[in-house]
Design a protein around this motif. Structure first.
Motif, PDB file in Angstrom:
ATOM      1  N   MET A   1       0.859  -1.197   0.000  1.00  9.91           N
ATOM      2  CA  MET A   1       0.000   0.000   0.000  1.00  9.91           C
ATOM      3  C   MET A   1       0.888   1.238   0.000  1.00  9.91           C
ATOM      4  N   LEU A   2       0.866   2.012  -1.107  1.00  6.55           N
ATOM      5  CA  LEU A   2       1.712   3.190  -1.191  1.00  6.55           C
ATOM      6  C   LEU A   2       1.112   4.385  -0.463  1.00  6.55           C
ATOM      7  N   LEU A   3      -0.196   4.580  -0.609  1.00  6.61           N
ATOM      8  CA  LEU A   3      -0.825   5.795  -0.096  1.00  6.61           C
ATOM      9  C   LEU A   3      -0.943   5.767   1.423  1.00  6.61           C
ATOM     10  N   SER A   4      -0.669   6.920   2.020  1.00  7.33           N
ATOM     11  CA  SER A   4      -0.793   7.051   3.465  1.00  7.33           C
ATOM     12  C   SER A   4      -2.262   7.131   3.859  1.00  7.33           C
ATOM     13  N   SER A   5      -2.593   6.540   4.995  1.00  8.86           N
ATOM     14  CA  SER A   5      -3.947   6.641   5.537  1.00  8.86           C
ATOM     15  C   SER A   5      -4.085   7.845   6.467  1.00  8.86           C
ATOM     16  N   GLU A   6      -2.960   8.512   6.741  1.00  8.13           N
ATOM     17  CA  GLU A   6      -2.975   9.680   7.621  1.00  8.13           C
ATOM     18  C   GLU A   6      -3.283  10.950   6.837  1.00  8.13           C
ATOM     19  N   LYS A   7      -4.033  11.836   7.443  1.00  5.59           N
ATOM     20  CA  LYS A   7      -4.323  13.135   6.846  1.00  5.59           C
ATOM     21  C   LYS A   7      -3.533  14.186   7.619  1.00  5.59           C
ATOM     22  N   LYS A   8      -2.348  14.504   7.111  1.00  8.82           N
ATOM     23  CA  LYS A   8      -1.525  15.507   7.764  1.00  8.82           C
ATOM     24  C   LYS A   8      -0.588  16.121   6.753  1.00  8.82           C
ATOM     25  N   THR A   9       0.043  17.217   7.136  1.00  8.05           N
ATOM     26  CA  THR A   9       1.013  17.868   6.264  1.00  8.05           C
ATOM     27  C   THR A   9       2.419  17.629   6.793  1.00  8.05           C
ATOM     28  N   VAL A  10       3.387  17.678   5.885  1.00  5.10           N
ATOM     29  CA  VAL A  10       4.780  17.445   6.252  1.00  5.10           C
ATOM     30  C   VAL A  10       5.650  18.511   5.603  1.00  5.10           C
ATOM     31  N   ASP A  11       6.819  18.708   6.168  1.00 12.70           N
ATOM     32  CA  ASP A  11       7.771  19.701   5.685  1.00 12.70           C
ATOM     33  C   ASP A  11       8.857  19.004   4.884  1.00 12.70           C
ATOM     34  N   MET A  12       8.885  19.230   3.574  1.00 17.29           N
ATOM     35  CA  MET A  12       9.895  18.596   2.733  1.00 17.29           C
ATOM     36  C   MET A  12      11.306  19.020   3.124  1.00 17.29           C
ATOM     37  N   ARG A  13      11.468  20.296   3.450  1.00 18.93           N
ATOM     38  CA  ARG A  13      12.806  20.788   3.789  1.00 18.93           C
ATOM     39  C   ARG A  13      13.315  20.128   5.068  1.00 18.93           C
ATOM     40  N   GLY A  14      12.424  19.939   6.028  1.00 19.31           N
ATOM     41  CA  GLY A  14      12.811  19.242   7.250  1.00 19.31           C
ATOM     42  C   GLY A  14      13.206  17.802   6.975  1.00 19.31           C
ATOM     43  N   ALA A  15      12.457  17.151   6.076  1.00 19.68           N
ATOM     44  CA  ALA A  15      12.778  15.772   5.707  1.00 19.68           C
ATOM     45  C   ALA A  15      14.136  15.702   5.020  1.00 19.68           C
ATOM     46  N   TYR A  16      14.449  16.712   4.228  1.00 19.92           N
ATOM     47  CA  TYR A  16      15.748  16.776   3.549  1.00 19.92           C
ATOM     48  C   TYR A  16      16.885  16.875   4.561  1.00 19.92           C
ATOM     49  N   GLY A  17      16.750  17.808   5.508  1.00 22.12           N
ATOM     50  CA  GLY A  17      17.779  17.952   6.528  1.00 22.12           C
ATOM     51  C   GLY A  17      17.959  16.701   7.351  1.00 22.12           C
ATOM     52  N   ASP A  18      16.863  16.071   7.734  1.00 17.76           N
ATOM     53  CA  ASP A  18      16.929  14.836   8.527  1.00 17.76           C
ATOM     54  C   ASP A  18      17.597  13.710   7.743  1.00 17.76           C
ATOM     55  N   ALA A  19      17.282  13.618   6.443  1.00 17.81           N
ATOM     56  CA  ALA A  19      17.876  12.565   5.617  1.00 17.81           C
ATOM     57  C   ALA A  19      19.382  12.736   5.510  1.00 17.81           C
ATOM     58  N   LEU A  20      19.845  13.972   5.358  1.00 16.80           N
ATOM     59  CA  LEU A  20      21.282  14.215   5.271  1.00 16.80           C
ATOM     60  C   LEU A  20      21.994  13.824   6.568  1.00 16.80           C
ATOM     61  N   VAL A  21      21.391  14.183   7.687  1.00 20.09           N
ATOM     62  CA  VAL A  21      21.989  13.834   8.980  1.00 20.09           C
ATOM     63  C   VAL A  21      22.092  12.319   9.124  1.00 20.09           C
ATOM     64  N   GLU A  22      21.021  11.619   8.774  1.00 23.61           N
ATOM     65  CA  GLU A  22      21.006  10.161   8.915  1.00 23.61           C
ATOM     66  C   GLU A  22      22.025   9.506   7.987  1.00 23.61           C
ATOM     67  N   LEU A  23      22.073   9.926   6.739  1.00 20.34           N
ATOM     68  CA  LEU A  23      23.012   9.335   5.791  1.00 20.34           C
ATOM     69  C   LEU A  23      24.454   9.695   6.121  1.00 20.34           C
ATOM     70  N   GLY A  24      24.631  10.891   6.712  1.00 20.43           N
ATOM     71  CA  GLY A  24      25.972  11.338   7.067  1.00 20.43           C
ATOM     72  C   GLY A  24      26.627  10.501   8.152  1.00 20.43           C
ATOM     73  N   LYS A  25      25.825   9.749   8.906  1.00 15.76           N
ATOM     74  CA  LYS A  25      26.378   8.890   9.971  1.00 15.76           C
ATOM     75  C   LYS A  25      27.292   7.819   9.404  1.00 15.76           C
ATOM     76  N   THR A  26      26.931   7.284   8.252  1.00 16.80           N
ATOM     77  CA  THR A  26      27.654   6.138   7.710  1.00 16.80           C
ATOM     78  C   THR A  26      28.391   6.438   6.408  1.00 16.80           C
ATOM     79  N   ASP A  27      28.182   7.629   5.861  1.00 19.03           N
ATOM     80  CA  ASP A  27      28.832   7.970   4.593  1.00 19.03           C
ATOM     81  C   ASP A  27      29.581   9.291   4.746  1.00 19.03           C
ATOM     82  N   ALA A  28      30.889   9.183   4.995  1.00 22.83           N
ATOM     83  CA  ALA A  28      31.707  10.368   5.233  1.00 22.83           C
ATOM     84  C   ALA A  28      31.974  11.171   3.966  1.00 22.83           C
ATOM     85  N   ARG A  29      31.552  10.649   2.813  1.00 24.74           N
ATOM     86  CA  ARG A  29      31.737  11.395   1.563  1.00 24.74           C
ATOM     87  C   ARG A  29      30.782  12.581   1.468  1.00 24.74           C
ATOM     88  N   ILE A  30      29.660  12.518   2.180  1.00 24.97           N
ATOM     89  CA  ILE A  30      28.618  13.529   2.032  1.00 24.97           C
ATOM     90  C   ILE A  30      29.056  14.851   2.651  1.00 24.97           C
TER      91      ILE A  30
END
Length: 325
Positions: A1-30
């Motif tokens: 099931m791709l579609l979310s059942s939740e009705k809410k809004t999200v911040d793309m920019r916040g998701a971007y920052g969080d993704a970089l932090v998470e990936l940066g833990k294991t990939d020192a090239r970033i």
């Protein structure tokens, strides 16, 4: 099931920052390069966690791109971020010759594209960035629909060598995908079918995906079966999916927060024209500049320019009226 059942809004920019932090833990090239917009783009999160890998070059977008290129030459995976009005707006030459020509692993991730920039007005409402970047050889162009897509696509960019351009939305956007959506649903050159249909297909990107789903639901109440595709990769476009939708449903509508010239509508028209031509109606900015408005008036501005579920639904009816019988 791709579609979310939740009705809410999200911040793309916040998701971007969080993704970089998470990936940066294991990939020192970033590494991250910012243009004095690190708070707004949320790359400050990465800088706070890994200060030795964060470079804020100030309001100097040509330098931002060139420095990111230099880091890529040194073996880094460079993320360079600012507003779409400035990249690609003020750095087209650097993007073309310093990143695309040598095919460097520089990932341009911007926000504040389209009309939803609101108060910043026409000078900052970048509606031609997709056309600009899509026309550059070796560049891949991505418009995610929500924060879940952003998280997976940032990882996809890290794992895929070469240049990327990703545009994030300034406002919070409706959650489209379930958090459990697997990463393999977000591959470069792919699109996701969110709703199956037989009477027409709406192909959308970015924040217009939510409006496409709304239009499909409204048309369903009127007895029409209208599919919805999230075409998050504008280049390379998923030609196979476009052709299948054209063949199976007989009419296409595109929806984007961008000039109808050079963007998603153009890419889909080109793909369909070379594979399975059908009537196509493009919903987007009609080759005009935007205008300033208060944040609370952004929906009204979108309505003035026809970027609504109602206009998408009307366009489906029009495209179907010209379909093969």
């Amino acid at each position: 099931m791709l579609l979310s059942s939740e009705k809410k809004t999200v911040d793309m920019r916040g998701a971007y920052g969080d993704a970089l932090v998470e990936l940066g833990k294991t990939d020192a090239r970033i590494v991250c390069v910012g243009g004095d917009t690190t708070d707004s783009l949320k790359t400050k999160k990465f800088g706070d966690k890994y200060p030795e890998r964060m470079f804020n070059v100030g309001i100097a977008e040509a330098n931002l791109v060139s420095i990111a290129a230099g880091l890529a030459i040194a073996g880094k995976v460079s993320f360079a971020s600012t507003y779409a009005a400035f990249v690609p707006g003020r750095a087209v030459d650097q993007i073309r010759n310093t990143i695309c020509y040598p095919r460097l692993s520089v990932k341009l991730v911007v926000s504040h594209g389209g009309l939803t920039v609101g108060p910043d007005g026409a000078s900052h409402q970048q509606i031609e960035d997709i056309g600009t970047t899509r026309s550059m050889p070796n560049m891949r162009v991505i418009l995610p629909a929500d924060g879940v897509a952003v998280r997976h696509l940032v990882k996809e960019m890290v794992d895929t060598p070469g240049p990327f351009y990703m545009r994030l939305a300034r406002p919070t956007t409706e959650l489209i995908y379930a958090d459990s959506t697997p990463a393999d649903q977000f591959r470069v050159g792919r699109g996701n079918t969110l709703v199956e249909g037989s009477d027409a297909t709406i192909i959308a990107c970015g924040l217009m995906v939510a409006k496409a789903l709304e239009a499909s639901a409204a048309l369903k109440r009127d007895g029409l079966s209208v599919g919805v595709v999230d075409m998050f990769t504008i280049k390379p476009i998923d030609t196979e999916l476009v052709a299948r939708c054209a063949k199976e449903t007989g009419a296409l509508v595109t929806a984007e927060e961008h000039n109808i010239i050079g963007g998603l509508g153009a890419a889909v028209s080109e793909a369909a024209g070379e594979t399975y031509p059908v009537p196509i109606k493009r919903v987007g900015v009609r080759d005009v500049f935007g205008e300033s408005c208060r944040d609370e008036e952004v929906d009204t501005l979108l309505e003035q320019h026809g970027l609504t579920a109602t206009e998408i639904a009307r366009s489906v009816i029009e495209a179907r009226s010209r379909a093969r019988r």
